[in-house]
Design a protein around this motif. Sequence first.
Motif, PDB file in Angstrom:
ATOM      1  N   ALA A 142       0.847  -1.195   0.000  1.00  0.00           N
ATOM      2  CA  ALA A 142       0.000   0.000   0.000  1.00  0.00           C
ATOM      3  C   ALA A 142       0.884   1.247   0.000  1.00  0.00           C
ATOM      4  O   ALA A 142       1.941   1.278   0.627  1.00  0.00           O
ATOM      5  CB  ALA A 142      -0.910   0.022   1.228  1.00  0.00           C
ATOM      6  N   SER A 143       0.434   2.270  -0.720  1.00  0.00           N
ATOM      7  CA  SER A 143       1.170   3.537  -0.747  1.00  0.00           C
ATOM      8  C   SER A 143       0.207   4.699  -0.951  1.00  0.00           C
ATOM      9  O   SER A 143      -0.581   4.697  -1.900  1.00  0.00           O
ATOM     10  CB  SER A 143       2.214   3.540  -1.865  1.00  0.00           C
ATOM     11  OG  SER A 143       2.820   4.814  -1.978  1.00  0.00           O
ATOM     12  N   ASP A 144       0.286   5.673  -0.045  1.00  0.00           N
ATOM     13  CA  ASP A 144      -0.515   6.886  -0.234  1.00  0.00           C
ATOM     14  C   ASP A 144       0.279   7.961  -0.980  1.00  0.00           C
ATOM     15  O   ASP A 144      -0.182   9.077  -1.145  1.00  0.00           O
ATOM     16  CB  ASP A 144      -1.019   7.428   1.103  1.00  0.00           C
ATOM     17  CG  ASP A 144       0.115   7.859   2.042  1.00  0.00           C
ATOM     18  OD1 ASP A 144       1.301   7.858   1.618  1.00  0.00           O
ATOM     19  OD2 ASP A 144      -0.175   8.197   3.198  1.00  0.00           O
ATOM     20  N   ARG A 145       1.503   7.597  -1.412  1.00  0.00           N
ATOM     21  CA  ARG A 145       2.388   8.444  -2.213  1.00  0.00           C
ATOM     22  C   ARG A 145       2.951   9.642  -1.445  1.00  0.00           C
ATOM     23  O   ARG A 145       3.557  10.539  -2.043  1.00  0.00           O
ATOM     24  CB  ARG A 145       1.670   8.927  -3.483  1.00  0.00           C
ATOM     25  CG  ARG A 145       1.178   7.781  -4.352  1.00  0.00           C
ATOM     26  CD  ARG A 145       0.259   8.223  -5.459  1.00  0.00           C
ATOM     27  NE  ARG A 145      -0.184   7.080  -6.248  1.00  0.00           N
ATOM     28  CZ  ARG A 145      -1.258   7.106  -7.040  1.00  0.00           C
ATOM     29  NH1 ARG A 145      -1.995   8.187  -7.144  1.00  0.00           N
ATOM     30  NH2 ARG A 145      -1.600   6.038  -7.712  1.00  0.00           N
ATOM     31  N   PRO A 164      -4.494   5.840  -5.330  1.00  0.00           N
ATOM     32  CA  PRO A 164      -3.410   5.162  -4.617  1.00  0.00           C
ATOM     33  C   PRO A 164      -3.776   3.710  -4.305  1.00  0.00           C
ATOM     34  O   PRO A 164      -4.947   3.369  -4.120  1.00  0.00           O
ATOM     35  CB  PRO A 164      -3.268   5.982  -3.332  1.00  0.00           C
ATOM     36  CG  PRO A 164      -3.774   7.341  -3.695  1.00  0.00           C
ATOM     37  CD  PRO A 164      -4.901   7.097  -4.654  1.00  0.00           C
ATOM     38  N   ILE A 165      -2.752   2.880  -4.245  1.00  0.00           N
ATOM     39  CA  ILE A 165      -2.940   1.461  -3.945  1.00  0.00           C
ATOM     40  C   ILE A 165      -3.055   1.285  -2.431  1.00  0.00           C
ATOM     41  O   ILE A 165      -2.223   1.788  -1.672  1.00  0.00           O
ATOM     42  CB  ILE A 165      -1.750   0.645  -4.487  1.00  0.00           C
ATOM     43  CG1 ILE A 165      -1.676   0.760  -6.011  1.00  0.00           C
ATOM     44  CG2 ILE A 165      -1.853  -0.820  -4.061  1.00  0.00           C
ATOM     45  CD1 ILE A 165      -0.366   0.278  -6.601  1.00  0.00           C
ATOM     46  N   SER A 170      -4.002  -1.651   5.330  1.00  0.00           N
ATOM     47  CA  SER A 170      -3.102  -0.501   5.316  1.00  0.00           C
ATOM     48  C   SER A 170      -3.368   0.407   4.126  1.00  0.00           C
ATOM     49  O   SER A 170      -3.782  -0.053   3.055  1.00  0.00           O
ATOM     50  CB  SER A 170      -1.641  -0.981   5.254  1.00  0.00           C
ATOM     51  OG  SER A 170      -0.744   0.106   5.214  1.00  0.00           O
ATOM     52  N   SER A 171      -3.104   1.706   4.355  1.00  0.00           N
ATOM     53  CA  SER A 171      -3.143   2.670   3.249  1.00  0.00           C
ATOM     54  C   SER A 171      -1.745   3.142   2.888  1.00  0.00           C
ATOM     55  O   SER A 171      -1.549   3.814   1.875  1.00  0.00           O
ATOM     56  CB  SER A 171      -4.009   3.880   3.624  1.00  0.00           C
ATOM     57  OG  SER A 171      -3.453   4.564   4.744  1.00  0.00           O
ATOM     58  N   ASN A 172      -0.747   2.763   3.707  1.00  0.00           N
ATOM     59  CA  ASN A 172       0.621   3.201   3.421  1.00  0.00           C
ATOM     60  C   ASN A 172       1.641   2.379   4.204  1.00  0.00           C
ATOM     61  O   ASN A 172       1.846   2.614   5.393  1.00  0.00           O
ATOM     62  CB  ASN A 172       0.799   4.682   3.753  1.00  0.00           C
ATOM     63  CG  ASN A 172       2.117   5.231   3.247  1.00  0.00           C
ATOM     64  OD1 ASN A 172       2.488   5.016   2.100  1.00  0.00           O
ATOM     65  ND2 ASN A 172       2.836   5.941   4.097  1.00  0.00           N
TER      66      ASN A 172
END
Length: 204
Positions: A142-145, A164-165, A170-172
């Motif tokens: 996961a990555s919120d960039r 974002p993935i 998780s979001s990041n």
Amino acid sequence: MSIEENKVTSVVPSEREQCTYTACYCEENVWKLCALVKDSCPEEEFNKCSCVFISNDKRQIPLWHQRAGKNPERLVVWDYHVIMVYNEKESPLVYDLDTELSFPCHLKEYAAAGIGDEKSMHSKYKRMFRVIPGQEFLSTFASDRSHMLDKEGGWMSPPPDYPPIKTEASSNNIQEFISMDKSVKHGQVYNLSGFLHKFDTSLS
């Protein structure tokens, strides 16, 4: 050797144009490539695919023949880089959307030209490799960039135009994947010799 001279036949997509690509978002490019392989290839072929994060404790890893390189050797020192390896036992293939080498590229060629020898390399530049099975990568990454934002909150490089993935958990968690701490749960971490040996015992 050019891509025309060293064309690889594979059931996995073998043209850059088939792949989703955003400059400076190699981890998402490989995530999208893994998703494409899962959707378009038999399960046994997808099971041969691994995502590989390349970094080290200093987050200074040299790679050659990178399209972003501005010098004759096209050398770039990244903080991390991400590739996909298709473990075809006859000749493992590397999928690197940022290389000027062939796409895909035989691991033997990529190791010699793109990764290079570490015998005379300063220890702070020696690379480590976190290898994650494709399905595990798709289901856990996961990555919120936010790692691509500068101090003023602006983008250091424009983000992809898709959301974002993220996962349910998780979001990041991208920093866990970039980390070469062997206690982190994602996949397994190898030095260069161990990485090459995992996929081709003749290269270690």
